[in-house]
Design a protein around this motif. Structure first.
Motif, PDB file in Angstrom:
ATOM      1  N   ASP A  58      -6.319  46.533  46.773  1.00 18.37           N
ATOM      2  CA  ASP A  58      -5.194  46.770  45.876  1.00 18.37           C
ATOM      3  C   ASP A  58      -5.446  46.012  44.571  1.00 18.37           C
ATOM      4  OD1 ASP A  58      -4.300  44.070  46.126  1.00 18.37           O
ATOM      5  OD2 ASP A  58      -2.835  44.591  47.649  1.00 18.37           O
ATOM      6  N   TYR A  59      -4.641  46.294  43.583  1.00 22.98           N
ATOM      7  CA  TYR A  59      -4.855  45.748  42.237  1.00 22.98           C
ATOM      8  C   TYR A  59      -4.944  44.224  42.240  1.00 22.98           C
ATOM      9  CZ  TYR A  59      -4.026  44.508  37.388  1.00 22.98           C
ATOM     10  OH  TYR A  59      -4.131  43.956  36.134  1.00 22.98           O
ATOM     11  N   LYS A  60      -4.044  43.572  42.933  1.00 23.79           N
ATOM     12  CA  LYS A  60      -4.031  42.099  42.919  1.00 23.79           C
ATOM     13  C   LYS A  60      -5.296  41.512  43.532  1.00 23.79           C
ATOM     14  CE  LYS A  60       0.881  41.762  42.540  1.00 23.79           C
ATOM     15  NZ  LYS A  60       2.098  41.982  43.173  1.00 23.79           N
TER      16      LYS A  60
ATOM     17  N   LEU B  77     -11.551  39.810  42.347  1.00 22.81           N
ATOM     18  CA  LEU B  77     -12.971  40.117  42.458  1.00 22.81           C
ATOM     19  C   LEU B  77     -13.594  40.424  41.094  1.00 22.81           C
ATOM     20  CD1 LEU B  77     -12.689  42.490  45.536  1.00 22.81           C
ATOM     21  CD2 LEU B  77     -13.645  40.171  45.545  1.00 22.81           C
ATOM     22  N   GLN B  78     -12.837  41.106  40.252  1.00 23.28           N
ATOM     23  CA  GLN B  78     -13.305  41.530  38.932  1.00 23.28           C
ATOM     24  C   GLN B  78     -12.180  41.299  37.922  1.00 23.28           C
ATOM     25  OE1 GLN B  78     -16.133  44.251  38.081  1.00 23.28           O
ATOM     26  NE2 GLN B  78     -17.152  42.908  39.532  1.00 23.28           N
ATOM     27  N   PRO B  79     -12.077  40.108  37.358  1.00 22.87           N
ATOM     28  CA  PRO B  79     -10.972  39.797  36.445  1.00 22.87           C
ATOM     29  C   PRO B  79     -10.835  40.748  35.256  1.00 22.87           C
ATOM     30  CG  PRO B  79     -12.118  37.796  37.077  1.00 22.87           C
ATOM     31  CD  PRO B  79     -12.927  38.945  37.618  1.00 22.87           C
ATOM     32  N   ILE B  80     -11.912  41.389  34.829  1.00 19.34           N
ATOM     33  CA  ILE B  80     -11.850  42.312  33.699  1.00 19.34           C
ATOM     34  C   ILE B  80     -10.865  43.452  33.944  1.00 19.34           C
ATOM     35  CG2 ILE B  80     -13.786  43.774  34.465  1.00 19.34           C
ATOM     36  CD1 ILE B  80     -13.158  42.774  30.832  1.00 19.34           C
TER      37      ILE B  80
ATOM     38  N   GLY C 261      -3.865  46.305  33.521  1.00 23.60           N
ATOM     39  CA  GLY C 261      -2.586  46.040  34.156  1.00 23.60           C
ATOM     40  C   GLY C 261      -2.413  46.919  35.387  1.00 23.60           C
ATOM     41  N   GLU C 262      -1.373  46.647  36.145  1.00 23.83           N
ATOM     42  CA  GLU C 262      -1.129  47.428  37.353  1.00 23.83           C
ATOM     43  C   GLU C 262      -0.326  48.670  36.997  1.00 23.83           C
ATOM     44  OE1 GLU C 262       0.339  46.907  41.960  1.00 23.83           O
ATOM     45  OE2 GLU C 262       0.684  45.300  40.542  1.00 23.83           O
TER      46      GLU C 262
END
Length: 147
Positions: free
Chosen positions: A86-88, A93-96, A101-102
């Motif tokens: 999921d997005y969070k 794992l990949q801050p970029i 945004g979600e």
């Protein structure tokens, strides 16, 4: 990881009597076998509903279910192992990924730890609806087969 949940969402593409897809009769489940080639059927379906009032009313459902199916095609056919996050979890794992945004098209992403690589199938479905064949799902799925 949310692999099981996204697989279940991909199955709702064909069978959800309480919230069917727009023009559900165009989706014959027996033809969708999670192969790269089955993405041509997905493109035909999207072409047939694009611009319709049904799509406008069910846009999020279409993006989520078809994106889940497209991602499952990648998972089953890629040489490397991908998992849904999921997005969070994904931005850990990949801050970029945080730049988007979600949204509906970033709710779930595929990640391959061996290649430190992220794939956004839900976003690709949205791009296909915007741009047509230049954002081909077949090319997209084929590319990730060997990544």
């Amino acid at each position: 990881m949310i692999d099981a949940e996204l697989f279940e969402i991909s199955q709702l593409l064909f069978n959800d009597p309480t919230a069917p897809m727009p023009s559900q009769t165009l989706l014959q489940s027996s033809l969708y076998d999670y192969t790269i080639e089955s993405l041509i059927l997905i493109e035909h379906y999207l072409d047939s509903i694009n611009g319709s009032r049904e799509l406008a009313a069910d846009y999020s459902r279409v993006i989520l279910r078809i994106g889940a199916y497209t991602g499952e095609v990648i998972r089953r056919n890629a040489e490397r192992e991908y998992h849904w996050y999921d997005y969070k979890e994904a931005i850990q794992l990949q801050p970029i990924l945080g730049i988007w945004g979600e949204q509906i098209d970033t709710k779930a992403v595929l990640y391959c730890s061996a290649a430190d690589h992220t794939v956004l199938p839900l976003q690709k479905v949205g791009k296909y609806l915007e741009n047509g064949i230049e954002d081909s799902l077949i090319v997209f799925g084929s590319y990730f087969k060997s990544c």
